[in-house]
Design a protein around this motif. Structure first.
Motif, PDB file in Angstrom:
ATOM      1  N   ILE A 185       0.835  -1.203   0.000  1.00 12.44           N
ATOM      2  CA  ILE A 185       0.000   0.000   0.000  1.00 12.44           C
ATOM      3  C   ILE A 185       0.867   1.249   0.000  1.00 12.44           C
ATOM      4  CG2 ILE A 185      -1.606   1.383   1.377  1.00 12.44           C
ATOM      5  CD1 ILE A 185      -3.017  -1.162   2.162  1.00 12.44           C
ATOM      6  N   ILE A 197      -7.142   6.712  -2.869  1.00 15.04           N
ATOM      7  CA  ILE A 197      -7.942   5.559  -2.442  1.00 15.04           C
ATOM      8  C   ILE A 197      -8.282   4.674  -3.636  1.00 15.04           C
ATOM      9  CG2 ILE A 197     -10.202   4.858  -1.549  1.00 15.04           C
ATOM     10  CD1 ILE A 197     -10.024   7.257   0.379  1.00 15.04           C
ATOM     11  N   ASP A 198      -8.661   5.296  -4.743  1.00 15.92           N
ATOM     12  CA  ASP A 198      -8.994   4.533  -5.952  1.00 15.92           C
ATOM     13  C   ASP A 198      -7.781   3.785  -6.489  1.00 15.92           C
ATOM     14  OD1 ASP A 198     -11.583   5.440  -5.795  1.00 15.92           O
ATOM     15  OD2 ASP A 198     -11.313   7.042  -7.277  1.00 15.92           O
ATOM     16  N   ILE A 248      -5.237   2.684  -4.705  1.00 16.87           N
ATOM     17  CA  ILE A 248      -4.709   1.719  -3.737  1.00 16.87           C
ATOM     18  C   ILE A 248      -5.630   0.531  -3.551  1.00 16.87           C
ATOM     19  CG2 ILE A 248      -4.047   1.402  -1.332  1.00 16.87           C
ATOM     20  CD1 ILE A 248      -3.407   4.469  -1.375  1.00 16.87           C
ATOM     21  N   TRP A 249      -6.907   0.815  -3.396  1.00 16.35           N
ATOM     22  CA  TRP A 249      -7.850  -0.250  -3.106  1.00 16.35           C
ATOM     23  C   TRP A 249      -8.714  -0.572  -4.316  1.00 16.35           C
ATOM     24  CZ3 TRP A 249      -6.748   3.274   0.913  1.00 16.35           C
ATOM     25  CH2 TRP A 249      -6.167   2.689   2.041  1.00 16.35           C
ATOM     26  N   ASP A 250      -9.050  -1.840  -4.455  1.00 20.22           N
ATOM     27  CA  ASP A 250      -9.863  -2.311  -5.573  1.00 20.22           C
ATOM     28  C   ASP A 250     -11.200  -1.593  -5.584  1.00 20.22           C
ATOM     29  OD1 ASP A 250     -11.772  -4.036  -7.093  1.00 20.22           O
ATOM     30  OD2 ASP A 250      -9.979  -5.277  -7.300  1.00 20.22           O
ATOM     31  N   ASN A 251     -11.641  -1.221  -6.767  1.00 18.95           N
ATOM     32  CA  ASN A 251     -12.922  -0.510  -6.879  1.00 18.95           C
ATOM     33  C   ASN A 251     -14.098  -1.329  -6.385  1.00 18.95           C
ATOM     34  OD1 ASN A 251     -11.741   1.782  -7.999  1.00 18.95           O
ATOM     35  ND2 ASN A 251     -11.925   1.008 -10.088  1.00 18.95           N
ATOM     36  N   SER A 287     -14.009  -3.145  -3.729  1.00 18.11           N
ATOM     37  CA  SER A 287     -13.930  -3.298  -2.284  1.00 18.11           C
ATOM     38  C   SER A 287     -15.093  -2.568  -1.620  1.00 18.11           C
ATOM     39  CB  SER A 287     -12.611  -2.743  -1.757  1.00 18.11           C
ATOM     40  OG  SER A 287     -11.531  -3.447  -2.305  1.00 18.11           O
ATOM     41  N   ILE A 319     -14.122   1.963   2.396  1.00 20.66           N
ATOM     42  CA  ILE A 319     -12.770   2.110   2.901  1.00 20.66           C
ATOM     43  C   ILE A 319     -12.727   3.304   3.840  1.00 20.66           C
ATOM     44  CG2 ILE A 319     -10.358   2.563   2.325  1.00 20.66           C
ATOM     45  CD1 ILE A 319     -11.309  -0.174   1.481  1.00 20.66           C
TER      46      ILE A 319
END
Length: 230
Positions: A154, A176-177, A179-182, A184, A187
């Motif tokens: 991350i 955020i977009d 780093i983390w899967d859409n 998910s 967050i």
């Protein structure tokens, strides 16, 4: 010398492909399942992967997708999965070439050489030198004054996004977009703040001044190198 990882659970076939690659002057790393392949990929500097679609502990297609999310290493499928949908899917998830079994070893060798030539050209564009930092975006490696920084996945994604948008404001939502899967679930934004702080501690060494990542209050963050001191 280029290093090629051969991911194939058929021992005789794996040995045969490795023998021919070695005869052409390549260094080879034979692996026979997903777990071993992932381990070798993390530890070794690999230039090309020859990948079977069906492995004892999972799918080569899943491995291809996983690797492609963090690296542009060359990937050539060598598999019995010969349905048109398999070939199309292979290219969709990031394969650079696709050969179905049975195959010609001569054609395989020529495809390997051609792919390595293309990858060598692309690879030059994936190493960025920024002041005392060197970023290798293929291998998720960040060096500061030739010393490797140990970052979490991350933290690496945050740094990569900021560096690639140098001197531009990157909003919290954009990070955020990235780093983390859409897909998910929700967050918590606090997670981003925590990871930003951890990243700053690692790249700013022992100083309390944030020289590299500037906070733009109410908007997001910006990579500015050493031009900014908080």
């Amino acid at each position: 010398m280029k290093t090629i990882m051969v991911v194939e659970d058929d021992i005789m076939l794996n040995n045969g492909v490795c023998f021919n690659l070695q005869s052409e002057g390549f260094k080879v790393i034979p692996t026979y399942n997903l777990k071993e392949s992932k381990n070798q990929f993390e530890k070794k500097q690999i230039d090309l992967i020859i990948l079977d679609g069906n492995l004892p502990d999972g799918s080569g297609f899943d491995l291809c997708k996983e690797i492609r999310e963090k690296s542009k290493v060359g990937i050539l499928f060598l598999t019995a999965c010969d349905m048109e949908s398999d070939v199309v899917n292979g290219f969709k998830i990031g394969a650079d070439d696709y050969i179905t079994k049975p195959f010609s070893i001569s054609i395989l060798m020529q495809r390997v050489k051609a792919l390595l030539r293309r990858c060598s050209i692309d690879k030059k564009d994936n190493i960025l030198v920024e002041g005392e930092f060197e970023f290798n975006f293929d291998k998720m490696i960040v060096n500061r004054n030739s010393v490797n920084l140990v970052l979490s996945p991350i933290e690496y994604k945050i740094l990569k996004k900021l560096v690639q948008c140098k001197d531009e404001i990157v909003t919290r939502q954009a990070l955020i977009d990235a780093i983390w899967d859409n897909d998910s679930e929700y967050i918590e934004e606090h997670a981003l703040t925590v990871n930003i702080n951890r990243l700053r501690c690692k790249i700013d060494e022992k100083t309390s001044k944030h020289k590299y990542i500037k906070t733009v209050y109410g908007m997001g963050y910006m990579w500015v190198g050493e031009k900014y001191e908080k």
